[in-house]
Design a protein around this motif. Structure first.
Motif, short mmCIF file in Angstrom:
data_model
loop_
_atom_site.label_atom_id
_atom_site.label_comp_id
_atom_site.label_asym_id
_atom_site.label_seq_id
_atom_site.Cartn_x
_atom_site.Cartn_y
_atom_site.Cartn_z
N VAL A 1 5.46 8.12 -13.69
CA VAL A 1 4.28 8.98 -13.81
C VAL A 1 3.82 9.46 -12.44
O VAL A 1 3.51 10.64 -12.23
N MET A 2 3.82 8.55 -11.46
CA MET A 2 3.43 8.93 -10.10
C MET A 2 4.43 9.92 -9.49
O MET A 2 4.03 10.87 -8.80
N LEU A 3 5.72 9.73 -9.77
CA LEU A 3 6.71 10.68 -9.28
C LEU A 3 6.53 12.06 -9.90
O LEU A 3 6.67 13.10 -9.21
N PHE A 4 6.20 12.10 -11.17
CA PHE A 4 5.98 13.37 -11.84
C PHE A 4 4.77 14.10 -11.24
O PHE A 4 4.82 15.32 -10.97
N LEU A 5 3.70 13.37 -11.01
CA LEU A 5 2.51 13.98 -10.40
C LEU A 5 2.80 14.45 -8.98
O LEU A 5 2.33 15.52 -8.55
N LEU A 6 3.57 13.65 -8.23
CA LEU A 6 3.93 14.05 -6.87
C LEU A 6 4.79 15.30 -6.87
O LEU A 6 4.61 16.20 -6.02
N ALA A 7 5.73 15.39 -7.82
CA ALA A 7 6.58 16.58 -7.91
C ALA A 7 5.75 17.82 -8.22
O ALA A 7 5.96 18.90 -7.64
N PHE B 1 10.44 6.79 -5.16
CA PHE B 1 10.53 5.81 -6.25
C PHE B 1 10.40 4.39 -5.70
O PHE B 1 9.69 3.56 -6.28
N ALA B 2 11.10 4.08 -4.58
CA ALA B 2 11.03 2.74 -4.01
C ALA B 2 9.62 2.39 -3.58
O ALA B 2 9.15 1.26 -3.80
N TYR B 3 8.91 3.35 -2.98
CA TYR B 3 7.54 3.07 -2.52
C TYR B 3 6.59 2.87 -3.70
O TYR B 3 5.83 1.88 -3.74
N PHE B 4 6.61 3.79 -4.66
CA PHE B 4 5.70 3.66 -5.80
C PHE B 4 6.05 2.44 -6.65
O PHE B 4 5.16 1.79 -7.21
N PHE B 5 7.35 2.14 -6.76
CA PHE B 5 7.76 0.97 -7.53
C PHE B 5 7.28 -0.32 -6.86
O PHE B 5 6.90 -1.28 -7.51
N LEU B 6 7.30 -0.32 -5.52
CA LEU B 6 6.85 -1.50 -4.78
C LEU B 6 5.34 -1.69 -4.89
O LEU B 6 4.86 -2.84 -4.93
N GLU B 7 4.60 -0.59 -4.94
CA GLU B 7 3.14 -0.68 -4.99
C GLU B 7 2.57 -0.71 -6.40
O GLU B 7 1.36 -0.93 -6.57
N SER B 8 3.41 -0.47 -7.40
CA SER B 8 2.90 -0.39 -8.77
C SER B 8 2.59 -1.77 -9.33
O SER B 8 3.16 -2.78 -8.93
N GLU B 9 1.66 -1.78 -10.29
CA GLU B 9 1.30 -3.01 -11.00
C GLU B 9 1.26 -2.82 -12.51
O GLU B 9 1.04 -3.76 -13.24
N GLY B 10 1.46 -1.59 -12.96
CA GLY B 10 1.33 -1.30 -14.39
C GLY B 10 -0.05 -0.74 -14.70
O GLY B 10 -1.03 -1.05 -14.01
N PHE B 11 -0.13 0.09 -15.71
CA PHE B 11 -1.42 0.69 -16.09
C PHE B 11 -2.36 -0.38 -16.65
O PHE B 11 -1.91 -1.39 -17.21
N ARG C 1 5.78 -1.34 -14.70
CA ARG C 1 5.81 -0.85 -13.32
C ARG C 1 6.72 0.37 -13.22
O ARG C 1 6.42 1.32 -12.47
N ILE C 2 7.82 0.37 -13.96
CA ILE C 2 8.71 1.54 -13.95
C ILE C 2 8.02 2.76 -14.55
O ILE C 2 8.12 3.88 -14.04
#
Length: 492
Positions: A151-157, A125-135, A145-146
């Protein structure tokens, strides 16, 4: 009877509250220390409060939590060992009644739970939140960004669960295993964490031998070496001349536009190296006699003794594995602590085991950052990005979570693994455990032999005239900036 039941319930309630308070205080201390460590290396940002600052602050808190959990995993086994010996020495002491089996088991379960939480949820979550910019097309802000992060966490899971499902289906294709493939909580998560622990054990197996040999170099850089047949004044004088020469060349190059750029950068780099050498020489000159002639040999002797004892314990554990099946690492569900001593020589051996566990952990961290693959994760004071800090926290968490398992697998201690740490599938495989011990002993011995015979090999290469051939083949010589024995700088 009702009064007795009420009294028992009150005692259980108070004991649980006491355990929660102790766990909270221990974690609070670890969190404060972890926060101080991370802020020491984190790159300083502007005081301007904006969206990126909020994201960085949230990632900082998550990294601090992860590093605190890593510290708890490191102290877990030593705390359990010393608690067992204290309860054996003072069984009826009123002031240590809070130190019981329930507290120890609770700490093991909490560390296991938080390790899974940090490794699979908080750090991604910390990594994707840091790199996110929003859709694209959505309104920018923290909420966007959240949403992207989740969404990225769900796909990773989904990706990880699919990989684990395919791997377990290929390994075990019997009917019982196929039915367990659809059990998420009882099968997927323990199996996944077992794989992560095996990866952490292999990472420790790769880093610890390198770190054990690297520790001599690191301590040699921190301490002042003895001065034998060296004229420090002459070396400092030569360094001053080189520094003045480089400074004049740098001042001359600044007046010509065609010499600026990479050439000036190279001169500045050489000047910094010369100044570092001068500072080291001046420190050696100012050091006291006991620091130069007594402290350095004692520290080197301690490191050599600790490494030798570790290798001997692993060799003995290999013999135990071959003749006694009880030497296999196993988990324990017995909540009683302080009934029997797991150390042959009592408190002295328990203290030695604790020292060796900490020594192996420090060596594994040193070896981790010494490997070329992970050199990019080396933190720098006040100049480490949050992405690098996340990588460091994940790496240290994996190493520290595997430390209790490695210590028990190598026979450093006989303390049984508690909680979820003793439920890993690969711990019951005799061939994996035996191969792990053999590899650790062989690789550590080879690293030490290579370390202590490097000077002999260099002299042999010089005697055979092969050193010049080796220098001519290498594009850069890492020793070119150092001083030779007569006080002059080496030249190619």
């Amino acid at each position: 009877m009702e009064e007795d039941d009420v009294t028992i319930r009150e005692q259980n309630f108070h004991s649980q509250v006491r355990e929660y308070i102790i766990c909270f205080l221990l974690f609070a201390v670890l969190y404060i220390v972890s926060y101080c460590i991370i802020t020491r290396y984190k790159r300083k940002s502007d005081d301007h409060e904006d969206e990126d600052a909020v994201v960085n602050r949230i990632s900082l808190y998550l990294c601090t939590f992860t590093l605190a959990v890593s510290g708890g995993a490191v102290f877990l086994l030593p705390f359990s060992i010393i608690s067992n010996e204290i309860l054996l020495s003072f069984p009826q002491n009123y002031y240590i009644q809070w130190l019981n089996g329930s507290l120890i088991h609770g700490l093991w379960n909490l560390v296991s739970l938080f390790s899974n939480l940090c490794l699979f949820v908080l750090m991604p979550f910390a990594y994707f939140f840091l790199e996110s910019e929003g859709f694209a097309g959505s309104k920018k802000g923290i909420k966007a960004r959240i949403l992207e992060t989740f969404v990225m966490l769900f796909l990773l899971a989904l990706l990880i669960l699919g990989i684990v499902w395919v791997a377990s289906a290929l390994i075990d294709n019997d009917a019982a295993s196929m039915e367990s493939l659809y059990d998420l909580w009882e099968f997927y998560l323990p199996y996944l964490y077992s794989c992560i622990s095996l990866m952490g054990g292999l990472l420790l197996l790769m880093c610890t031998p390198v770190g054990l040999s690297r520790m001599f170099t690191v301590m040699g850089q921190l301490l002042v070496k003895p001065t034998i047949l060296e004229d420090l004044d002459e070396q400092i004088y030569c360094i001053h001349l080189q520094e003045e020469t480089l400074q004049r060349r740098l001042n001359g190059s600044s007046t010509h536009a065609y010499t600026r750029g990479s050439f000036a950068h190279q001169l500045n780099k050489e000047l910094d190296n010369i100044r570092n050498q001068r500072n080291k020489l001046e420190r050696r000159k100012k050091a006291s006699g006991w620091e130069k002639n007594l402290l350095y040999p004692i520290v080197m002797l301690i490191l050599l003794t600790g490494t030798t004892i570790s290798v001997l314990l692993v060799a003995l554990n290999i013999l135990y594995l071959l003749v006694d099946e009880t030497a296999m690492p196993k988990g324990s569900t017995n909540r009683a602590i302080g009934n029997t001593s797991l150390s042959t020589f009592g408190v002295a051996q328990a203290v030695l085991e604790i020292v060796l566990i900490f020594y192996l952990m420090v060596s594994s961290v040193v070896g981790f950052y010494s490997l070329r693959v992970f050199e990019g994760l080396t933190p720098r004071k006040d100049d480490t990005t949050m992405t690098t800090i996340i990588g460091c926290c994940v790496s240290i968490l994996v190493l520290s979570s595997a430390l209790p398992v490695m210590s028990r697998t190598l026979g450093i201690t006989r303390f049984d693994l508690l909680g979820d740490f003793g439920r890993f599938n690969w711990l019951g495989n005799f061939y994996i455990v035996l191969s792990y011990n053999l590899l650790f002993a062989v690789v550590t011995t080879l690293c030490l032999v290579r370390k202590f015979t490097s000077a002999v090999r260099e002299e042999l290469l010089k005697a055979l005239g092969l050193d010049k051939l080796q220098l001519s083949n290498s594009p850069t010589d890492p020793e070119s900036g150092k001083l030779s024995a007569n006080g002059h700088q080496k030249t190619l």
